[in-house]
Design a protein around this motif. Sequence first.
Motif, mmCIF file in Angstrom:
data_model
loop_
_atom_site.group_PDB
_atom_site.id
_atom_site.type_symbol
_atom_site.label_atom_id
_atom_site.label_comp_id
_atom_site.label_asym_id
_atom_site.label_seq_id
_atom_site.Cartn_x
_atom_site.Cartn_y
_atom_site.Cartn_z
ATOM 1 N N GLN A 32 53.670 48.399 34.747
ATOM 2 C CA GLN A 32 53.911 49.242 35.923
ATOM 3 C C GLN A 32 54.523 48.450 37.082
ATOM 4 O OE1 GLN A 32 53.294 52.486 35.316
ATOM 5 N NE2 GLN A 32 52.641 51.708 33.334
ATOM 6 N N GLY A 33 54.457 47.125 36.991
ATOM 7 C CA GLY A 33 54.985 46.264 38.050
ATOM 8 C C GLY A 33 54.093 45.056 38.228
ATOM 9 N N GLU A 34 54.515 44.148 39.099
ATOM 10 C CA GLU A 34 53.755 42.913 39.264
ATOM 11 C C GLU A 34 52.382 43.189 39.868
ATOM 12 O OE1 GLU A 34 56.084 40.268 41.664
ATOM 13 O OE2 GLU A 34 55.366 41.147 43.506
ATOM 14 N N VAL A 35 51.446 42.300 39.536
ATOM 15 C CA VAL A 35 50.062 42.449 39.970
ATOM 16 C C VAL A 35 49.546 41.095 40.437
ATOM 17 C CG1 VAL A 35 47.721 43.082 39.240
ATOM 18 C CG2 VAL A 35 49.680 44.312 38.295
ATOM 19 N N CYS A 36 48.818 41.126 41.533
ATOM 20 C CA CYS A 36 48.161 39.924 42.047
ATOM 21 C C CYS A 36 46.914 39.656 41.204
ATOM 22 C CB CYS A 36 47.766 40.139 43.502
ATOM 23 S SG CYS A 36 46.837 38.760 44.215
ATOM 24 N N VAL A 37 46.620 38.387 40.984
ATOM 25 C CA VAL A 37 45.419 38.019 40.238
ATOM 26 C C VAL A 37 44.194 38.670 40.863
ATOM 27 C CG1 VAL A 37 43.931 36.097 39.549
ATOM 28 C CG2 VAL A 37 46.410 35.844 39.451
ATOM 29 N N CYS A 38 44.141 38.715 42.167
ATOM 30 C CA CYS A 38 42.990 39.290 42.862
ATOM 31 C C CYS A 38 42.784 40.762 42.495
ATOM 32 C CB CYS A 38 43.127 39.113 44.369
ATOM 33 S SG CYS A 38 44.604 39.882 45.080
ATOM 34 N N GLN A 39 43.859 41.487 42.228
ATOM 35 C CA GLN A 39 43.742 42.887 41.818
ATOM 36 C C GLN A 39 43.103 43.005 40.437
ATOM 37 O OE1 GLN A 39 48.018 43.400 42.818
ATOM 38 N NE2 GLN A 39 47.364 45.423 43.540
ATOM 39 N N PHE A 40 43.462 42.093 39.537
ATOM 40 C CA PHE A 40 42.839 42.080 38.217
ATOM 41 C C PHE A 40 41.347 41.776 38.328
ATOM 42 C CE2 PHE A 40 47.102 40.978 36.126
ATOM 43 C CZ PHE A 40 47.264 42.247 35.598
ATOM 44 N N VAL A 41 41.013 40.792 39.142
ATOM 45 C CA VAL A 41 39.609 40.408 39.318
ATOM 46 C C VAL A 41 38.804 41.610 39.796
ATOM 47 C CG1 VAL A 41 38.024 38.971 40.671
ATOM 48 C CG2 VAL A 41 40.096 37.964 39.695
ATOM 49 N N GLU A 42 39.323 42.302 40.791
ATOM 50 C CA GLU A 42 38.635 43.464 41.349
ATOM 51 C C GLU A 42 38.523 44.601 40.334
ATOM 52 O OE1 GLU A 42 39.595 46.683 44.811
ATOM 53 O OE2 GLU A 42 39.908 44.570 45.308
#
Length: 116
Positions: A32-42
């Motif tokens: 869907q597009g780039e993702v920050c590592v912090c978003q994955f963690v959350e």
Amino acid sequence: MQEQAQLYQRRAEILKALAHPTRLWMVDQLAQGEVCVCQFVEAVGVDFSTISKHLTVLKRAGLVEDERRGKQVFYRLRMPCVTGFFRCVDQVLDHSAAAGICAACATAKEDCHELA
């Protein structure tokens, strides 16, 4: 013959990198597009190091790439064509379901011990 064996080995390494539910989900999110590592963690609800390990596996396989922006690291799919493979897998699952076959053990659903 050696070249062919090496090709199969490299293919297996890519498939191994995808062979985890969390990594499959991550690749879907990155489609869907780039993702920050912090978003994955959350989103996953695990610690940063676990997410980092998953992303390292995907990166070593050549499926994702990263970019550091200040203190944050963003990931994106390097090879978006992998989602085509996912569509193929989904078709196999749909076909198995329509045929009454358990996708986990490839037996008839009424004989499946995994569903018991």
